[in-house]
Design a protein around this motif. Structure first.
Motif, PDB file in Angstrom:
ATOM      1  N   UNK A 138      -2.093   4.850   7.535  1.00  0.00           N
ATOM      2  CA  UNK A 138      -2.304   4.001   6.362  1.00  0.00           C
ATOM      3  C   UNK A 138      -1.364   4.368   5.223  1.00  0.00           C
ATOM      4  N   UNK A 139      -0.957   3.342   4.498  1.00  0.00           N
ATOM      5  CA  UNK A 139      -0.229   3.507   3.247  1.00  0.00           C
ATOM      6  C   UNK A 139      -1.252   3.363   2.127  1.00  0.00           C
ATOM      7  N   UNK A 140      -1.210   4.272   1.163  1.00  0.00           N
ATOM      8  CA  UNK A 140      -2.142   4.235   0.045  1.00  0.00           C
ATOM      9  C   UNK A 140      -1.374   4.048  -1.261  1.00  0.00           C
ATOM     10  N   UNK A 141      -1.885   3.167  -2.107  1.00  0.00           N
ATOM     11  CA  UNK A 141      -1.231   2.954  -3.397  1.00  0.00           C
ATOM     12  C   UNK A 141      -2.230   2.501  -4.451  1.00  0.00           C
ATOM     13  N   UNK A 142      -2.142   3.113  -5.616  1.00  0.00           N
ATOM     14  CA  UNK A 142      -2.827   2.611  -6.799  1.00  0.00           C
ATOM     15  C   UNK A 142      -1.798   1.738  -7.507  1.00  0.00           C
ATOM     16  N   UNK A 143      -2.134   0.483  -7.732  1.00  0.00           N
ATOM     17  CA  UNK A 143      -1.166  -0.449  -8.299  1.00  0.00           C
ATOM     18  C   UNK A 143      -0.722  -0.059  -9.705  1.00  0.00           C
TER      19      UNK A 143
END
Length: 289
Positions: A138-143
């Motif tokens: 998975x790729x995780x990102x807080x916008x």
């Protein structure tokens, strides 16, 4: 970048719910060490928990945080839709690339979160920046990172944001190809300086993969506009180890680099961009980065 109206991936999950503080410190890791780790994680692509674990002298992670799903409340959020469009295009590009070689491309999932989140690699926090976890693909990102990219790191533009996602998906490709696993095994047998040098090659290869994606994507969609490539090149330059270290503490320590200098990151992104083929991205055999 003409992204409006393009296909949106159905492989994105919105986990912007829950919250709470993330325990920090422990094993003698002070605030200064945490700040260094978080700044380094902004260089993109590496699980920041690994950086914190290294500073602590042990594995990262800690107690996973429980993240409540946010449902569809953010479905029309432009930033959320944007990452869905970019991820969809990486799926199309790499799906076709693998298919041409008689292979199937296992798509990574992209998780949008806020605050902190539990991952197969430990607990992730927003301040750590985007990362890829090979344990759960998975790729995780807080916008909110895009605000940091634009306002604090000096890299505005939608294609700069797309480059971030393409770089993380590049790490997914490395995981699929076994590159990540081999590197993890090798790290345990070498010095810290040698391990850092290996990490640099891994990160530069992900930059090169992002460049390959940009070229193949443009061939297929023709959706890039004047200045888009320059936005990505600027982002690659602004997040080089030397630039970040100079910004953070005024000095540069090359042997501590884990992602590559600004010039190196730009060079390898451009190499992928010009070649349009993953074969051009063998950073591990290159004698000059």
């Amino acid at each position: 970048m003409k992204w409006e109206g393009q296909r949106e991936s159905d492989n994105v999950e919105d986990a912007r719910g829950g919250g709470g503080g993330l325990p920090i410190g422990g094993r003698g890791l002070g605030l200064g060490g945490i700040v260094i780790a978080l700044i380094a994680s902004w260089v993109l692509g590496i699980n920041p928990l690994t950086l914190l674990g290294a500073l602590q002298g042990g594995g990262g992670g800690g107690t996973p945080a429980v993240q409540a799903p946010a449902g569809d409340s953010h479905a029309q959020d432009p930033a959320y839709r944007f990452v869905k469009v970019v991820l969809a295009d990486t799926e199309d590009v790499w799906g076709a690339y693998f298919q041409q070689r008689g292979q199937t491309y296992p798509r990574p999932k992209l998780t949008v979160f806020r605050g902190r989140i539990a991952t197969a690699c430990g607990s992730g926090e927003s301040a750590m920046g985007p990362f890829y976890c090979p344990g759960d693909h998975k790729v995780y990102i807080d916008l909110g990172f895009y605000d940091t990219l634009r306002e604090r790191l000096g890299a505005p533009g939608d294609f700069a944001q797309a480059y971030v996602i393409a770089h993380e998906v590049g790490h997914h490709l490395q995981n699929l190809m076994g590159t990540t696993g081999k590197l993890d095994q090798a790290r345990g047998r070498v010095s810290e300086r040698e391990a850092n040098a290996m990490s640099v090659r891994l990160e530069l290869q992900a930059d090169c993969y992002a460049g390959v994606w940009a070229t193949l994507s443009q061939r297929g969609k023709g959706w890039l506009e004047a200045g888009d490539i320059e936005e990505a090149l600027n982002a690659a330059s602004q997040i080089g180890d030397d630039t970040l270290q100079k910004r953070a503490r005024g000095t540069v320590v090359p042997e501590s680099f884990t992602h590559g200098s600004s010039a190196q990151r730009v060079r390898w992104f451009k190499r992928g961009l010009e070649a349009g083929d993953l074969k051009a991205c063998d950073t591990f055999s290159s004698t000059a980065l």
